[in-house]
Enzyme design. Structure first.
Site, PDB file in Angstrom:
ATOM      1  N   LYS A 166       0.835  -1.199   0.000  1.00 10.84           N
ATOM      2  CA  LYS A 166       0.000   0.000   0.000  1.00 10.84           C
ATOM      3  C   LYS A 166       0.869   1.247   0.000  1.00 10.84           C
ATOM      4  O   LYS A 166       2.000   1.208   0.481  1.00 10.84           O
ATOM      5  CB  LYS A 166      -0.853   0.030   1.281  1.00 10.84           C
ATOM      6  CG  LYS A 166      -1.970  -0.992   1.330  1.00 10.84           C
ATOM      7  CD  LYS A 166      -2.755  -0.886   2.627  1.00 10.84           C
ATOM      8  CE  LYS A 166      -3.879  -1.907   2.672  1.00 10.84           C
ATOM      9  NZ  LYS A 166      -4.922  -1.709   1.650  1.00 10.84           N
ATOM     10  N   ARG A 219     -10.205 -11.592   1.870  1.00  9.58           N
ATOM     11  CA  ARG A 219     -11.047 -12.642   1.284  1.00  9.58           C
ATOM     12  C   ARG A 219     -10.356 -13.991   1.318  1.00  9.58           C
ATOM     13  O   ARG A 219     -11.011 -15.037   1.399  1.00  9.58           O
ATOM     14  CB  ARG A 219     -11.473 -12.233  -0.135  1.00  9.58           C
ATOM     15  CG  ARG A 219     -10.328 -12.063  -1.098  1.00  9.58           C
ATOM     16  CD  ARG A 219     -10.694 -11.249  -2.333  1.00  9.58           C
ATOM     17  NE  ARG A 219     -10.762  -9.811  -2.058  1.00  9.58           N
ATOM     18  CZ  ARG A 219     -11.094  -8.891  -2.960  1.00  9.58           C
ATOM     19  NH1 ARG A 219     -11.400  -9.241  -4.208  1.00  9.58           N
ATOM     20  NH2 ARG A 219     -11.117  -7.614  -2.628  1.00  9.58           N
TER      21      ARG A 219
END
Ligand code: BES
Ligand code: MN
Ligand code: ZN
Length: 486
Positions: free
Chosen positions: A263, A337
Site C-alpha cells: 500500500k 477474502r
C-alpha cells in the site's frame, strides 16, 4: 463511569440533570427544583435559545437555593424513542465528563427507558488512554457516577445489569482490540487475549500454525507467510440452546501493509484496524455469553499479519483453499477474502450452521460507495438479509444492501486456477469481493458485511467516541436475539 438507579429525588450534591420536552416547561421534580431556585432555571431557558429540542443542552451554574453545583437541562424533543434515549445518555455524559462534577443525578420521569439512557452514557464514556503518560488533569474526565432517578428504579437496574452493562463490556472488549497498535496486537497476543472469554463461559479453541497446516487452510496461511508473526485461528463457542448454531466469522488482519502489492505509505497506520470484523465477532460472543443468551453460536476469527518479505506470497502464486478450490493471487492486498475463504468453508463443514454472517474491513470500494454511514451487506438469503437490516436499524449500526450476480462472478475467472482473488477490472470492487466469498459458502444462508467504512471513526457520535467504534457487536447481538432467542 458507574451507572446506578435510584428513586426520584433531587440530589444533595454534584450535577443535577433535568429533561425538558420541546417547547415545554419544567415539570414534576424539575419544576420543584426551579421553584427552589426561585425560577432561575425557567429564566435561564427564557434567556437562551434552548427550547427542549432533542439533544440540545443548557447548563446553569450553582443556582442559589439548590444543593446541586450545576443543573444541566437536556431537551428530549417531542418524540422519545429508544434510539433517542440512548443518544441522550451519551450527550449527557459528554457534556458533563470534563465539567468538574464527579457525580450527576439525572431525573428521568419516563418509565421504561432509563436503562437505555444508562447504556448510552456508558458507551459514550469509552476511552483508550493506556499509552498516554502526560495527560493533563483538566483533560481527564472526572465524572465517576451517573445516578438515574426514575420511578421504576428496580426494574431499570435489573435490566441494565443483566443486559445493558453486558453490551457495554462487550463493545469495550471489541474497541480495545481495535485500538491497539500492530506491535502490541498480533495474532499470538490477540488469541491469548481471547482466552478472557472463557471467564464468561465461552469455550475458546486456538489453532496455531502447525494445526492450520494440518487442516490445509492454505489461503489463510498464504497471507501470513510473509510475517514473522505466525497466524492463529480462534474458534469460540457459546451453547445456550440446542440445534444447529449460527456462525459468526471475522477478518482479523492485525496489520495490512498490502504485502508485496504494498500500500502507499500515507495513512497506512490505519491498517491496524483491519481486524475490526474479528473484533465485532469476539465482542458479540462476549455479549451473548454475558447475557447468558438462549442461543447456539459459534464464532471464528482468522488472525494474520499481511507483510512483504522474502517469504511473502507473490502476485501470481496459486494456492489451494480449505475447500479444495484453487486461487490465483493477483494482488496480495486483497488478503481479507483469502482469510475468510478458509474460515467460511471450515465453519460450514464442521458446524453445519443454520446461517453464517461474516464481517470484514474488506474493501476501499465500500467506503467510496457508502462513506462512514452504512456498512454494505451482501447475502444469498432474503430472510437473513432482512433480519440483519432490521437489527442494524434497531441498534443504529446501519446496513445498505448490494447485489450479487453471475455477471460479477465471471469477473473472477482465472486462466490458471479456479478463480483469481480480485476482479478483472477495478469496477464494483466491493461486489467482486463478496462474489469471491460466495464461492466458499455453498447453499448455506450467508451474509457478508463489509465494514471498512464503519469500524473506525474520525467524528464522534453521541454513543460512539472517536476511534474504534465496535461496529457489529451490537448488530450481531441483536441478530442473535431476533433469530435465535425469540
Ligand atoms: N483492508 C483493506 C480494505 C480497506 C481499505 C479497509 C480502506 C479500510 C479502509 C483490504 O485488505 C484491501 O486492501 N482491499 C483492497 C482490494 C483491492 C486490492 C482489490 C482495496 O480495497 O483497495
Ligand atoms: Mn489489503
Ligand atoms: Zn485488509
Amino acid at each position: 463511569m458507574k451507572v446506578s438507579f435510584a428513586t426520584p429525588a433531587l440530589p444533595p450534591s454534584g450535577a443535577l440533570v433535568l429533561t425538558v420536552v420541546k417547547g415545554g416547561a419544567l415539570e414534576g421534580l424539575a419544576a420543584e427544583a426551579d421553584a427552589a431556585a426561585s425560577g432561575a432555571l425557567s429564566r435561564a431557558m427564557a434567556a437562551s435559545r434552548f427550547h427542549g429540542e432533542a439533544k440540545a443542552t443548557l447548563e446553569v451554574m450553582v443556582p442559589f437555593g439548590l444543593d446541586a453545583e450545576r443543573v444541566l437541562l437536556v431537551g428530549v424533543g417531542d418524540e422519545l424513542d429508544g434510539r433517542l434515549a440512548e443518544d441522550l445518555g451519551g450527550t449527557i455524559y459528554s457534556v458533563l465528563a470534563r465539567s468538574g462534577s464527579e457525580s450527576a443525578t439525572l431525573v428521568w420521569p419516563q418509565a421504561g427507558s432509563a436503562d437505555v439512557v444508562g447504556l448510552g452514557a456508558a458507551l459514550a464514556a469509552y476511552r483508550f488512554d493506556k499509552y498516554r503518560t502526560q495527560l493533563k488533569d483538566k483533560d481527564k474526565p472526572v465524572l465517576a457516577e451517573l445516578v438515574i432517578a426514575t420511578p421504576d428504579a428496580d426494574a431499570a437496574r435489573r435490566s441494565y445489569e443483566e443486559d445493558g452493562a453486558k453490551i457495554v463490556e462487550a463493545v469495550k472488549f471489541a474497541r480495545d482490540f481495535v485500538s491497539e497498535p500492530g506491535n502490541v496486537l498480533y495474532p499470538e497476543t490477540y488469541a491469548e487475549g481471547l482466552r478472557e472469554l472463557e471467564a464468561v463461559g465461552v469455550s475458546v479453541e486456538v489453532f496455531d500454525r502447525a494445526a492450520l497446516e494440518e487442516l490445509k487452510m492454505a489461503t489463510l496461511l498464504g497471507v501470513a507467510q510473509g510475517s514473522a508473526r505466525e497466524a492463529r485461528v480462534v474458534v469460540m463457542r457459546w451453547q445456550g440452546a440446542e440445534g444447529p448454531p449460527i456462525a459468526l466469522v471475522g477478518k482479523g488482519v492485525t496489520f495490512d501493509t498490502g504485502g508485496i502489492s504494498i500500500k502507499p505509505s500515507g495513512g497506512m497506520e490505519e491498517m491496524k484496524w483491519d481486524m475490526g470484523g474479528s473484533a465485532a465477532v469476539v465482542g458479540a460472543m462476549k455479549a451473548i455469553a454475558g447475557r447468558k443468551a438462549a442461543a447456539n453460536v459459534v464464532g471464528i476469527v482468522g488472525l494474520v499479519e499481511n507483510m512483504p518479505s522474502s517469504t511473502a506470497q507473490r502476485p501470481g502464486d496459486v494456492v489451494a483453499s480449505y475447500s479444495g478450490q484453487t486461487v490465483e493471487v493477483i494482488n496480495t492486498d486483497a488478503e481479507g477474502r483469502l482469510v475468510l475463504a478458509d474460515l467460511l468453508a471450515y465453519v460450514i463443514e464442521v458446524y453445519k450452521p443454520r446461517a453464517v454472517v461474516d464481517l470484514a474491513t474488506l474493501t476501499g470500494a465500500i467506503v467510496m460507495a457508502l462513506a462512514h454511514e452504512y456498512a454494505g451487506i451482501f447475502s444469498n438469503d432474503e430472510a437473513l438479509a432482512q433480519s440483519l437490516l432490521a437489527a442494524g436499524d434497531a441498534v443504529d449500526e446501519k446496513l445498505w444492501r448490494f447485489p450479487l450476480h453471475d455477471a460479477y462472478d465471471k469477473m473472477l475467472e482465472s486462466p490458471i486456477a479456479d478463480m483469481r482473488n480480485i476482479g478483472s477490472s477495478r469496477e464494483a470492487g466491493a461486489i467482486t469481493a463478496a462474489q469471491f466469498l460466495k464461492r466458499f459458502v455453498g447453499e448455506t444462508p450467508w451474509a457478508h458485511l463489509d465494514i471498512a467504512g464503519t469500524a473506525w471513526t474520525d467524528k464522534a457520535r453521541p454513543t460512539v467516541p472517536k476511534g474504534a467504534t465496535g461496529y457489529g457487536v451490537r448488530l450481531l447481538d441483536r441478530l442473535v436475539r431476533d433469530v435465535c432467542e425469540s
